[in-house]
Design a protein around this motif. Structure first.
Motif, PDB file in Angstrom:
ATOM      1  N   ALA A  35      26.751  25.025  65.611  1.00 50.17           N
ATOM      2  CA  ALA A  35      26.145  24.968  66.937  1.00 50.17           C
ATOM      3  C   ALA A  35      24.698  24.489  66.857  1.00 50.17           C
ATOM      4  CB  ALA A  35      26.216  26.338  67.602  1.00 50.17           C
ATOM      5  N   THR A  36      23.978  24.915  65.835  1.00 52.49           N
ATOM      6  CA  THR A  36      22.593  24.467  65.657  1.00 52.49           C
ATOM      7  C   THR A  36      22.561  22.983  65.348  1.00 52.49           C
ATOM      8  OG1 THR A  36      21.940  26.657  64.859  1.00 52.49           O
ATOM      9  CG2 THR A  36      20.469  24.828  64.338  1.00 52.49           C
ATOM     10  N   ALA A  37      23.493  22.514  64.540  1.00 56.55           N
ATOM     11  CA  ALA A  37      23.546  21.094  64.213  1.00 56.55           C
ATOM     12  C   ALA A  37      23.772  20.256  65.468  1.00 56.55           C
ATOM     13  CB  ALA A  37      24.642  20.831  63.187  1.00 56.55           C
ATOM     14  N   ILE A  38      24.703  20.669  66.304  1.00 56.00           N
ATOM     15  CA  ILE A  38      25.000  19.939  67.537  1.00 56.00           C
ATOM     16  C   ILE A  38      23.810  19.998  68.492  1.00 56.00           C
ATOM     17  CG2 ILE A  38      26.455  19.947  69.615  1.00 56.00           C
ATOM     18  CD1 ILE A  38      28.766  20.815  67.695  1.00 56.00           C
ATOM     19  N   SER A  39      23.202  21.166  68.603  1.00 61.65           N
ATOM     20  CA  SER A  39      22.025  21.323  69.454  1.00 61.65           C
ATOM     21  C   SER A  39      20.876  20.447  68.977  1.00 61.65           C
ATOM     22  CB  SER A  39      21.604  22.795  69.470  1.00 61.65           C
ATOM     23  OG  SER A  39      20.400  22.953  70.167  1.00 61.65           O
ATOM     24  N   ASN A  40      20.674  20.397  67.664  1.00 61.24           N
ATOM     25  CA  ASN A  40      19.619  19.550  67.106  1.00 61.24           C
ATOM     26  C   ASN A  40      19.861  18.084  67.448  1.00 61.24           C
ATOM     27  OD1 ASN A  40      18.393  21.763  65.962  1.00 61.24           O
ATOM     28  ND2 ASN A  40      18.788  21.182  63.855  1.00 61.24           N
ATOM     29  N   ALA A  41      21.108  17.634  67.311  1.00 61.85           N
ATOM     30  CA  ALA A  41      21.433  16.230  67.581  1.00 61.85           C
ATOM     31  C   ALA A  41      21.163  15.874  69.044  1.00 61.85           C
ATOM     32  CB  ALA A  41      22.889  15.942  67.229  1.00 61.85           C
ATOM     33  N   THR A  42      21.633  16.699  69.963  1.00 63.04           N
ATOM     34  CA  THR A  42      21.436  16.388  71.384  1.00 63.04           C
ATOM     35  C   THR A  42      19.964  16.480  71.771  1.00 63.04           C
ATOM     36  OG1 THR A  42      21.976  18.671  71.987  1.00 63.04           O
ATOM     37  CG2 THR A  42      23.762  17.053  72.083  1.00 63.04           C
ATOM     38  N   ASP A  43      19.261  17.417  71.158  1.00 61.79           N
ATOM     39  CA  ASP A  43      17.839  17.583  71.475  1.00 61.79           C
ATOM     40  C   ASP A  43      17.024  16.366  71.048  1.00 61.79           C
ATOM     41  OD1 ASP A  43      15.387  18.969  72.221  1.00 61.79           O
ATOM     42  OD2 ASP A  43      15.062  19.215  70.061  1.00 61.79           O
ATOM     43  N   ILE A  44      17.166  15.958  69.807  1.00 56.69           N
ATOM     44  CA  ILE A  44      16.350  14.843  69.319  1.00 56.69           C
ATOM     45  C   ILE A  44      16.779  13.530  69.973  1.00 56.69           C
ATOM     46  CG2 ILE A  44      17.600  14.085  67.268  1.00 56.69           C
ATOM     47  CD1 ILE A  44      13.844  14.772  67.437  1.00 56.69           C
ATOM     48  N   ALA A  45      18.059  13.392  70.290  1.00 62.18           N
ATOM     49  CA  ALA A  45      18.519  12.181  70.985  1.00 62.18           C
ATOM     50  C   ALA A  45      17.857  12.067  72.355  1.00 62.18           C
ATOM     51  CB  ALA A  45      20.031  12.186  71.121  1.00 62.18           C
ATOM     52  N   SER A  46      17.692  13.191  73.036  1.00 61.41           N
ATOM     53  CA  SER A  46      17.079  13.163  74.372  1.00 61.41           C
ATOM     54  C   SER A  46      15.600  12.797  74.315  1.00 61.41           C
ATOM     55  CB  SER A  46      17.261  14.515  75.062  1.00 61.41           C
ATOM     56  OG  SER A  46      16.448  15.500  74.446  1.00 61.41           O
ATOM     57  N   HIS A  47      14.993  12.898  73.128  1.00 61.02           N
ATOM     58  CA  HIS A  47      13.591  12.510  72.960  1.00 61.02           C
ATOM     59  C   HIS A  47      13.430  11.052  72.538  1.00 61.02           C
ATOM     60  CE1 HIS A  47      13.129  16.888  72.898  1.00 61.02           C
ATOM     61  NE2 HIS A  47      11.896  16.656  73.315  1.00 61.02           N
ATOM     62  N   ASN A  48      14.530  10.389  72.259  1.00 62.09           N
ATOM     63  CA  ASN A  48      14.512   8.973  71.872  1.00 62.09           C
ATOM     64  C   ASN A  48      15.025   8.137  73.031  1.00 62.09           C
ATOM     65  OD1 ASN A  48      13.880   8.454  68.835  1.00 62.09           O
ATOM     66  ND2 ASN A  48      15.020  10.378  68.910  1.00 62.09           N
ATOM     67  N   LYS A  49      14.256   7.137  73.403  1.00 64.81           N
ATOM     68  CA  LYS A  49      14.634   6.311  74.541  1.00 64.81           C
ATOM     69  C   LYS A  49      15.314   5.030  74.090  1.00 64.81           C
ATOM     70  CE  LYS A  49      11.342   8.269  77.623  1.00 64.81           C
ATOM     71  NZ  LYS A  49      10.470   8.097  78.723  1.00 64.81           N
ATOM     72  N   VAL A  50      16.351   4.670  74.842  1.00 61.29           N
ATOM     73  CA  VAL A  50      17.073   3.416  74.651  1.00 61.29           C
ATOM     74  C   VAL A  50      16.977   2.673  75.981  1.00 61.29           C
ATOM     75  CG1 VAL A  50      19.285   2.346  74.113  1.00 61.29           C
ATOM     76  CG2 VAL A  50      18.622   4.484  72.978  1.00 61.29           C
ATOM     77  N   ASP A  51      16.301   1.555  75.980  1.00 56.67           N
ATOM     78  CA  ASP A  51      16.038   0.781  77.187  1.00 56.67           C
ATOM     79  C   ASP A  51      15.336   1.638  78.240  1.00 56.67           C
ATOM     80  OD1 ASP A  51      16.207  -1.762  78.554  1.00 56.67           O
ATOM     81  OD2 ASP A  51      17.703  -0.833  79.874  1.00 56.67           O
ATOM     82  N   GLY A  52      14.408   2.451  77.774  1.00 51.97           N
ATOM     83  CA  GLY A  52      13.586   3.252  78.678  1.00 51.97           C
ATOM     84  C   GLY A  52      14.205   4.547  79.150  1.00 51.97           C
ATOM     85  N   GLN A  53      15.443   4.832  78.760  1.00 45.93           N
ATOM     86  CA  GLN A  53      16.131   6.053  79.180  1.00 45.93           C
ATOM     87  C   GLN A  53      16.463   6.908  77.958  1.00 45.93           C
ATOM     88  OE1 GLN A  53      16.620   6.807  82.453  1.00 45.93           O
ATOM     89  NE2 GLN A  53      15.498   4.917  82.845  1.00 45.93           N
ATOM     90  N   PRO A  54      16.343   8.237  78.062  1.00 46.26           N
ATOM     91  CA  PRO A  54      16.716   9.090  76.926  1.00 46.26           C
ATOM     92  C   PRO A  54      18.193   8.911  76.563  1.00 46.26           C
ATOM     93  CG  PRO A  54      15.593  10.356  78.628  1.00 46.26           C
ATOM     94  CD  PRO A  54      15.863   8.996  79.206  1.00 46.26           C
ATOM     95  N   LEU A  55      18.480   8.944  75.280  1.00 45.57           N
ATOM     96  CA  LEU A  55      19.869   8.837  74.839  1.00 45.57           C
ATOM     97  C   LEU A  55      20.572  10.167  75.069  1.00 45.57           C
ATOM     98  CD1 LEU A  55      22.175   7.305  73.476  1.00 45.57           C
ATOM     99  CD2 LEU A  55      21.303   8.121  71.282  1.00 45.57           C
ATOM    100  N   ALA A  56      21.666  10.136  75.795  1.00 47.96           N
ATOM    101  CA  ALA A  56      22.451  11.340  76.062  1.00 47.96           C
ATOM    102  C   ALA A  56      23.685  11.320  75.165  1.00 47.96           C
ATOM    103  CB  ALA A  56      22.857  11.402  77.527  1.00 47.96           C
ATOM    104  N   LEU A  57      23.850  12.390  74.385  1.00 48.92           N
ATOM    105  CA  LEU A  57      25.022  12.523  73.528  1.00 48.92           C
ATOM    106  C   LEU A  57      25.967  13.554  74.127  1.00 48.92           C
ATOM    107  CD1 LEU A  57      23.352  12.643  69.991  1.00 48.92           C
ATOM    108  CD2 LEU A  57      24.422  10.694  71.108  1.00 48.92           C
TER     109      LEU A  57
END
Length: 169
Positions: A35-57
């Protein structure tokens, strides 16, 4: 059309970076639980922007926990998070998710958006080990891994040669 192609290529590059970051941070979470691994992935992805929008996993579609086999260089997903050693993360910006890359000039030709998908990253966790061996403060680091009886220089604080092997030698 060159502007739209450049925009899509830049988005692909940003997607690769975001997916790589998500996989690496997720792997760190494996030391705790899945659960921590999945939470970490979604959290850091939301801080990275792709074409100006946060990446949603989407956890069930984009994040897989499993095992990486170094010999065969393959990843196998598993539900046994206790023994898992790797995380695979897929990145997608698609019309189905309402996140496709919008196109400005290609819309004249009827192309309003472009899906980018298929980029993935796998990160393996190398777990730490517990070493319960005392190393004296006067130990000579240059003798580390040397065969028993190897001698180091006499130029040291106690002006006696250091020997590899046991502390009493």
């Amino acid at each position: 059309l060159g502007v739209d192609v450049a925009r899509v290529q830049m988005a692909k590059t940003e997607l690769r970076t975001a997916v790589d970051s998500a996989a690496r941070y997720a792997a760190i979470g494996l030391d705790r639980d899945g659960a921590t691994a999945i939470s970490n992935a979604t959290d850091i992805a939301s801080h990275n922007k792709v074409d100006g929008q946060p990446l949603a996993l989407v956890a069930a579609e984009d994040i897989f926990i499993g095992n990486w086999d170094d010999a065969s260089r393959t990843f196998t997903a598993t539900n046994d998070y206790a023994t898992a050693n790797a995380v695979q993360v897929f990145g997608r910006r698609t019309a189905k998710r309402h996140t496709a890359i919008p196109l400005t000039f290609a819309s004249v030709l009827g192309l309003n958006s472009c899906d980018i998908k298929g980029d993935y990253a796998i990160a393996k966790l190398t777990r730490s080990i517990n070493v319960n061996q005392n190393v004296p403060a006067t130990a000579n680091p240059f003798l580390s891994g040397m065969p028993y009886g190897s001698v180091a220089s006499q130029i040291n604080p106690h002006h006696n040669p250091d020997y590899a092997g046991n502390a009493s030698a």
